[in-house]
Design an enzyme around this catalytic site. Structure first.
Site, PDB file in Angstrom:
ATOM      1  N   LYS A  81     -48.769 141.323   5.700  1.00  0.00           N
ATOM      2  CA  LYS A  81     -49.478 142.359   6.240  1.00  0.00           C
ATOM      3  C   LYS A  81     -49.732 143.584   5.364  1.00  0.00           C
ATOM      4  O   LYS A  81     -50.687 143.999   4.835  1.00  0.00           O
ATOM      5  CB  LYS A  81     -49.255 142.428   7.737  1.00  0.00           C
ATOM      6  CG  LYS A  81     -50.374 143.415   8.432  1.00  0.00           C
ATOM      7  CD  LYS A  81     -49.696 143.728   9.901  1.00  0.00           C
ATOM      8  CE  LYS A  81     -49.426 142.427  10.674  1.00  0.00           C
ATOM      9  NZ  LYS A  81     -50.694 142.260  11.795  1.00  0.00           N
ATOM     10  N   ARG A 140     -46.189 147.831  13.491  1.00  0.00           N
ATOM     11  CA  ARG A 140     -46.088 146.203  13.388  1.00  0.00           C
ATOM     12  C   ARG A 140     -45.619 145.767  12.613  1.00  0.00           C
ATOM     13  O   ARG A 140     -45.183 146.298  11.525  1.00  0.00           O
ATOM     14  CB  ARG A 140     -47.639 145.776  13.278  1.00  0.00           C
ATOM     15  CG  ARG A 140     -48.850 146.171  14.168  1.00  0.00           C
ATOM     16  CD  ARG A 140     -50.138 145.712  13.378  1.00  0.00           C
ATOM     17  NE  ARG A 140     -51.377 146.428  13.840  1.00  0.00           N
ATOM     18  CZ  ARG A 140     -52.048 146.213  14.944  1.00  0.00           C
ATOM     19  NH1 ARG A 140     -52.215 144.975  15.204  1.00  0.00           N
ATOM     20  NH2 ARG A 140     -53.165 146.845  15.196  1.00  0.00           N
ATOM     21  N   GLY A 200     -47.132 135.481  16.700  1.00  0.00           N
ATOM     22  CA  GLY A 200     -46.340 135.789  18.098  1.00  0.00           C
ATOM     23  C   GLY A 200     -45.223 136.020  17.944  1.00  0.00           C
ATOM     24  O   GLY A 200     -44.490 136.074  19.013  1.00  0.00           O
ATOM     25  N   MET A 218     -43.286 138.334  16.585  1.00  0.00           N
ATOM     26  CA  MET A 218     -42.766 139.799  16.131  1.00  0.00           C
ATOM     27  C   MET A 218     -43.799 140.407  17.163  1.00  0.00           C
ATOM     28  O   MET A 218     -44.632 140.152  17.495  1.00  0.00           O
ATOM     29  CB  MET A 218     -42.940 140.180  14.742  1.00  0.00           C
ATOM     30  CG  MET A 218     -42.206 139.168  13.755  1.00  0.00           C
ATOM     31  SD  MET A 218     -40.309 138.943  14.174  1.00  0.00           S
ATOM     32  CE  MET A 218     -39.905 140.508  13.343  1.00  0.00           C
ATOM     33  N   ARG A 234     -55.700 137.909   5.653  1.00  0.00           N
ATOM     34  CA  ARG A 234     -54.804 137.055   5.201  1.00  0.00           C
ATOM     35  C   ARG A 234     -55.225 135.813   4.989  1.00  0.00           C
ATOM     36  O   ARG A 234     -56.486 135.436   5.632  1.00  0.00           O
ATOM     37  CB  ARG A 234     -53.542 137.064   6.176  1.00  0.00           C
ATOM     38  CG  ARG A 234     -53.989 136.454   7.468  1.00  0.00           C
ATOM     39  CD  ARG A 234     -52.788 136.347   8.397  1.00  0.00           C
ATOM     40  NE  ARG A 234     -53.279 136.095   9.868  1.00  0.00           N
ATOM     41  CZ  ARG A 234     -52.526 136.011  10.613  1.00  0.00           C
ATOM     42  NH1 ARG A 234     -51.290 136.355  10.786  1.00  0.00           N
ATOM     43  NH2 ARG A 234     -53.147 136.033  12.017  1.00  0.00           N
ATOM     44  N   HIS A 252     -53.184 131.646  21.077  1.00  0.00           N
ATOM     45  CA  HIS A 252     -51.708 131.064  20.523  1.00  0.00           C
ATOM     46  C   HIS A 252     -51.877 129.608  20.251  1.00  0.00           C
ATOM     47  O   HIS A 252     -51.630 129.050  19.562  1.00  0.00           O
ATOM     48  CB  HIS A 252     -50.554 131.516  21.449  1.00  0.00           C
ATOM     49  CG  HIS A 252     -49.220 130.979  21.027  1.00  0.00           C
ATOM     50  ND1 HIS A 252     -48.817 129.843  21.446  1.00  0.00           N
ATOM     51  CD2 HIS A 252     -48.309 131.341  20.165  1.00  0.00           C
ATOM     52  CE1 HIS A 252     -47.693 129.562  20.901  1.00  0.00           C
ATOM     53  NE2 HIS A 252     -47.508 130.551  20.187  1.00  0.00           N
ATOM     54  N   SER A 287     -38.849  98.391 -11.005  1.00  0.00           N
ATOM     55  CA  SER A 287     -39.578  98.863  -9.818  1.00  0.00           C
ATOM     56  C   SER A 287     -38.207  99.529  -9.145  1.00  0.00           C
ATOM     57  O   SER A 287     -37.139  98.849  -8.726  1.00  0.00           O
ATOM     58  CB  SER A 287     -40.048  98.070  -9.200  1.00  0.00           C
ATOM     59  OG  SER A 287     -40.741  98.777  -7.942  1.00  0.00           O
ATOM     60  N   CYS A 312     -40.981 101.879  -5.647  1.00  0.00           N
ATOM     61  CA  CYS A 312     -41.693 101.284  -4.373  1.00  0.00           C
ATOM     62  C   CYS A 312     -40.645 101.620  -3.334  1.00  0.00           C
ATOM     63  O   CYS A 312     -40.914 100.797  -2.284  1.00  0.00           O
ATOM     64  CB  CYS A 312     -41.951  99.588  -4.637  1.00  0.00           C
ATOM     65  SG  CYS A 312     -40.025  98.858  -4.832  1.00  0.00           S
ATOM     66  N   TYR A 338     -46.434 104.240 -12.270  1.00  0.00           N
ATOM     67  CA  TYR A 338     -47.232 104.249 -11.032  1.00  0.00           C
ATOM     68  C   TYR A 338     -45.958 104.527  -9.642  1.00  0.00           C
ATOM     69  O   TYR A 338     -44.954 104.308  -9.845  1.00  0.00           O
ATOM     70  CB  TYR A 338     -47.788 102.672 -10.644  1.00  0.00           C
ATOM     71  CG  TYR A 338     -46.966 101.731 -10.502  1.00  0.00           C
ATOM     72  CD1 TYR A 338     -46.245 101.254  -9.181  1.00  0.00           C
ATOM     73  CD2 TYR A 338     -46.500 100.875 -11.460  1.00  0.00           C
ATOM     74  CE1 TYR A 338     -45.283 100.078  -9.051  1.00  0.00           C
ATOM     75  CE2 TYR A 338     -45.522  99.985 -11.347  1.00  0.00           C
ATOM     76  CZ  TYR A 338     -45.180  99.690 -10.091  1.00  0.00           C
ATOM     77  OH  TYR A 338     -44.234  98.592  -9.814  1.00  0.00           O
TER      78      TYR A 338
HETATM   79  C1  PEP Z   1     -35.944  99.784  -1.607  1.00  0.00           C
HETATM   80  O1  PEP Z   1     -34.879  99.527  -1.626  1.00  0.00           O
HETATM   81  O2  PEP Z   1     -36.347 100.831  -1.954  1.00  0.00           O
HETATM   82  C2  PEP Z   1     -37.049  98.723  -1.510  1.00  0.00           C
HETATM   83  C3  PEP Z   1     -38.512  99.185  -1.774  1.00  0.00           C
HETATM   84  O3  PEP Z   1     -36.739  97.602  -1.038  1.00  0.00           O
HETATM   85  P1  PEP Z   1     -36.550  97.288   0.451  1.00  0.00           P
HETATM   86  O4  PEP Z   1     -36.607  98.675   1.309  1.00  0.00           O
HETATM   87  O5  PEP Z   1     -37.157  96.096   0.942  1.00  0.00           O
HETATM   88  O6  PEP Z   1     -34.891  97.141   0.629  1.00  0.00           O
END
Ligand code: PEP
Ligand code: MG
Length: 888
Positions: free
Chosen positions: A26, A96, A105, A107, A352, A468, A777, A844, A864
């Protein structure tokens, strides 16, 4: 000498908006607005460093503060011609709080400070309005009594209610100057009885009392809870803003209001706000009187018969619109402003960055980029990826039959359905029991934060779009309907009455935070539409991101959702999930429980066509995009039949006695299945399983390619590898199977074989493993489990304590532990690339859909990320933001 106090007003300021940490949100914005030449009542900010000093030094102030405050007060006096305690022109100020980030809300605020028995008369004289002066004084005593002196709020309320009752008044505005004078005497008596001394008359004493109360309130329970929920460090402290009062309650040419420069619910580029004629500051947000629209357009859309500010105060309106424009251009963002009009003169009290729904954030970012106010890259960076989740909220099925109970304001979008609860504690309790609840309150206060968190949606019967409930629900991304005045709530009986029906706690209702409607019962919902701004912004994100985004999917339904959300392939198909299907589980159990190869092969022969058709479906949906299929991974016990009935069923299918089956099931019992006979260890013990799966994959690839005309190049992934020799062995089975299928079909297969990196040993020996693996992966679920030595399945019972005790900041199974697990990922990426420079790298584990973890993946240069289908849009945006960050 440290500078503790920063002055502003009259077109100049000692601070800037860049000094947020020191001056609070503020204070720094008041300074900035003042420097922009906007009409800001003069004042000063006491820095957050003073708060820290105050908290750490037994509620005392640093040297030099008093003198700096006096100098700043003199400056206000010089600009306004008013002095503290002056019998003719008394200076009145507001006090304030203002922390670095807004804490709605949490303070406290004190207005009209400087009034006493003498200056109230001067105010009556100078304003020519005795009623106004005494009303202001009693408000001050009430607020100061409550906030600074700790006198119970209701003590004042009761006096006022009693006065209105005995005089037969309905509204506060019915009270005369003499009535207020009588009330003031009673208020003062209440204060004296409560604190044992008279209400302070010296304005300086009043000021220091208020300043201390603001600093003290930094450590009150509500503020502490809010900070905990929003991970705001205690060390930040709050600043205190002291500012000359301007009055919105000086008659019908005065007003006070709040506005957003764009609609905070939809993002539409239209000034959106509310104001009240002849009212003071908190009246608008308190939700006691229903406010009027600022623009005619909003009034008409809202169907209100109360005139807009545009109509009743055209000059102030025009100036206000121009100021909003200046502010938006200056800050390059939607602003949330507070203003007061004192006898026709407009004053800006706050600006703000406006809190907005995800929908509004998207729309305003896309619009601003299209308007040229910001760049596309800025638009991308501005959206919190996690907030996209809100847009994935369901809405009520348009074809659903519905009974409207009431209508209120569309305070926060999304539809929610659940049991009615009337208290926040109850909401939290029921949520703990796995129930879905809608929190119904007359209005909410900061004490309701935990209940709002627990509820699916929030419904209030009082209060506007800036109440609020509305502000907090929007921040949380929860559906909210506010100000549904047609509903009567009886807390004592735990009932609500609307449209001639009485509902009890526990009855189902549905609210639609986008239309403001409240319905009887639980209505069916439909999935959200992700076209328009959503797809625009995500398309811009796609232009800047480097990493691809894939999905973890194994069913055709998931794969289709993944494609709709823009997944560029499947990063993980967990084949074991395909085995749980009702029609298959018996065959799977036969395979596992068989005690010889022949038995296993018989069961596998039943599974082969099923697996093949699964893969054909996935390949078809993915239409040439990469698909990574992982060989069987789970701990075997997940498939072992439980109970005599299941055992008998499998025994019958296999033609063996149930007793023998039971023995075999018991023999397969493991003490630590997560570290047991799973992953590639299964394929090592029973190569025929890997052989069947590889065959299913390759035959499906050929079949799908023939059907679609698009080549299919499956990626076959081996789980839980720790030793290169493990991969070598399983790869040999896969390659041999490919050769066999090629020979049988006369077709040539293009495929790759890679491995999960989910054990520390695999990460450390990545150089060697990459000789056999064409891709890695990162299975960061298991890699987190094995790096920390914390069981994935049991972590929840103690990680909470780790977080509250500050040992870890975030759950490492949600957000990647960059320092430890991240280092292993980095090592594996580097070592893998030394052997195979073009090795394909992805992630993954669950972290593939977590924005902070995605940022890390960019720094390691992964190709990825792969996440659950519903997180794909979040990952696309996060990957773009990560790429922008990496660019610097
Ligand atoms: C992991 O272990 O990160 C994975 C993707 O395999 P899972 O979760 O199936 O063990
Ligand atoms: Mg794993």
């Amino acid at each position: 000498m440290t500078k503790w106090v920063y002055a502003f007003g009259d077109g100049t300021a000692e601070g800037t908006s860049g000094m947020r940490n020191l001056l609070g949100g503020k204070g720094s914005n008041l300074a900035e607005m003042s420097s922009l030449g906007l009409p800001v009542p003069p004042g000063f900010t006491i820095t957050t460093e003073v708060c820290t000093y105050y908290t750490q030094n037994g509620d005392t102030y640093p040297d030099g503060l008093t003198a700096q405050v006096e100098t700043a007060l003199d400056r206000i006096s010089a600009l306004t011609g008013r002095r503290f305690g002056d019998q003719e022109n008394p200076l009145l100020v507001s006090v304030r709080s203002g922390a670095r980030v807004s804490m709605p809300g949490m303070m406290d605020t004190v207005l009209n400070l400087g009034l006493n028995d003498a200056t109230v008369q001067a105010l009556a004289k100078s304003s020519g309005d005795a009623r106004f002066a005494y009303d202001s004084y009693r408000r001050f005593i009430q607020m100061y009594g409550d906030v600074v002196l700790g006198v119970e709020h209701h003590a004042f309320e009761e006096i006022l209610e009693h006065e209105k009752e005995t005089k037969g008044y309905v509204l506060d505005t019915d009270l005369t100057a003499a009535d207020w004078q009588g009330i003031i005497e009673r208020y003062k008596a209440v204060v004296e009885a409560s604190i044992g001394k008279p209400f302070p008359q010296d304005p300086h004493a009043q000021l220091w009392g208020a300043v201390g109360a603001v600093f003290g309130s930094w450590m009150n329970q509500r503020a502490i809870t809010y900070r905990r929920l929003h991970t705001i460090p205690e060390t930040w402290g709050t600043a205190v803003n002291v500012q000359a009062m301007v009055f919105g309650n000086m008659g019908d040419t005065s007003a006070t209001g709040v506005a957003f420069t764009r609609n905070p619910s939809t993002g539409e580029n239209a000034l959106y706000g509310e104001f009240l004629v002849n009212a003071q500051g908190e009246d608008v947000v308190a939700g006691i009187r229903t406010p009027q629209s600022i623009t005619e357009k909003a009034r008409i859309e809202g169907g209100s018969d109360k005139p807009s500010m545009e109509t009743v105060m055209p000059a102030a309106f025009t100036e206000f619109v121009a100021i909003c424009d200046v502010l938006e251009r200056h800050y390059k963002d939607m602003q949330d402003v507070e203003f007061t009009i004192e006898r026709g003169k407009l004053w800006m009290l706050q600006t703000r960055s406006g809190k907005r729904t995800a929908k509004a954030a998207l729309r305003s970012a896309v619009d601003m980029a299209n308007e040229g106010l910001i760049t596309r890259e800025q638009a991308i960076a501005r959206i919190d990826p996690a907030s996209l989740d809100q847009l994935l909220h369901p809405t009520i099925d348009p074809s659903a039959e519905r009974t409207v109970l009431a209508s209120g304001l569309p305070a926060s979008p999304g539809a929610a359905t659940g049991e009615i609860v009337f208290s926040s504690d109850e909401a939290e309790r029921l949520k703990g029991l796995g129930k879905k609840v809608v929190l119904v309150r007359v209005e909410t206060s900061p004490e309701d934060i935990h209940g709002m968190h627990a509820a699916e949606g929030i419904l209030t019967t009082r209060g506007g779009m800036t109440s609020h409930a509305a502000v907090v629900a929007r921040g949380m991304g929860k559906p909210c309907v506010s100000g549904a005045g047609g509903i009567r709530v009886d807390y004592a009986k735990a009932t609500l009455t609307a449209a001639g029906r009485t509902l009890k706690a526990g009855d189902q209702i549905t609210i639609d935070g986008a239309s403001g409607q409240v319905f009887l019962g639980a209505l069916p919902m439909v999935k959200p539409d992700l076209s328009g701004d959503f797809s625009n912004l995500i398309a811009w994100a796609d232009d800047v991101r480097r990493m691809k985004v894939r999905a973890n999917a194994e069913t055709p339904a998931d794969a289709r959702v993944a494609r709709e959300f823009g997944a560029e392939g499947i990063g993980l198909c967990r084949t074991e999930h395909m085995f749980f299907d009702e029609g298959r589980i018996v065959a799977v159990r036969e395979m596992i429980l068989a005690d010889n190869e022949q038995g296993r092969r018989a069961a596998l022969a039943k599974l082969l066509p099923m697996q093949r058709s699964d893969f054909v479906a996935l390949f078809e949906i993915m239409a040439g995009l990469p698909v990574t299929i992982r060989l069987l991974d789970p701990p075997l016990h997940e498939f072992i039949p439980h109970g005599d009935e299941e055992i008998a069923e499998v025994a019958a299918a296999m033609g063996v006695p149930a007793d023998r089956m039971k023995e075999r099931a018991e023999a397969l019992h493991e003490f630590n299945p997560m570290l047991g006979h799973r992953g590639c260890r299964l394929a090592i013990s029973y190569p025929e399983i890997a052989e069947m799966q590889a065959r299913a994959i390759f035959e499906a690839a050929i079949e799908a390619a023939e059907k679609t005309g698009a080549p299919v190049e499956p990626e076959v992934m081996v789980p839980l590898v720790g030793l290169k020799a493990e991969l070598d062995l399983v790869k040999a089975t896969i390659d041999a199977t490919a050769k066999a299928v090629e020979k049988e079909t006369g077709k040539t297969l293009v495929y790759s074989v890679g491995t999960m990196v989910e054990l520390p040993r695999a990460a450390l020996r990545a150089a060697e493993i990459a000789e056999a693996a064409e891709f890695f992966s990162f299975g960061t679920n298991d890699l987190t489990q094995t790096t920390f030595g914390i069981s994935r399945d049991d972590a929840a019972s103690f990680l909470g304590a780790y977080q509250t005790k500050g040992i870890i900041e975030r759950d490492p199974f949600v957000t990647l532990d960059v320092d430890g697990v991240g280092e292993l990922v980095k090592i594996a990426a580097e070592r893998g690339r030394t052997t195979r420079p073009d090795i394909k790298l992805g992630i993954c584990g669950e972290h593939g859909g977590d924005p902070a973890s995605i940022t890390f993946c960019e720094t390691v240069g992964l190709d990825y990320v792969s996440c659950s289908p519903f997180r794909v849009p979040i990952a696309r945006l996060s990957a773009a933001q990560a790429a922008l960050k990496a660019k610097g």
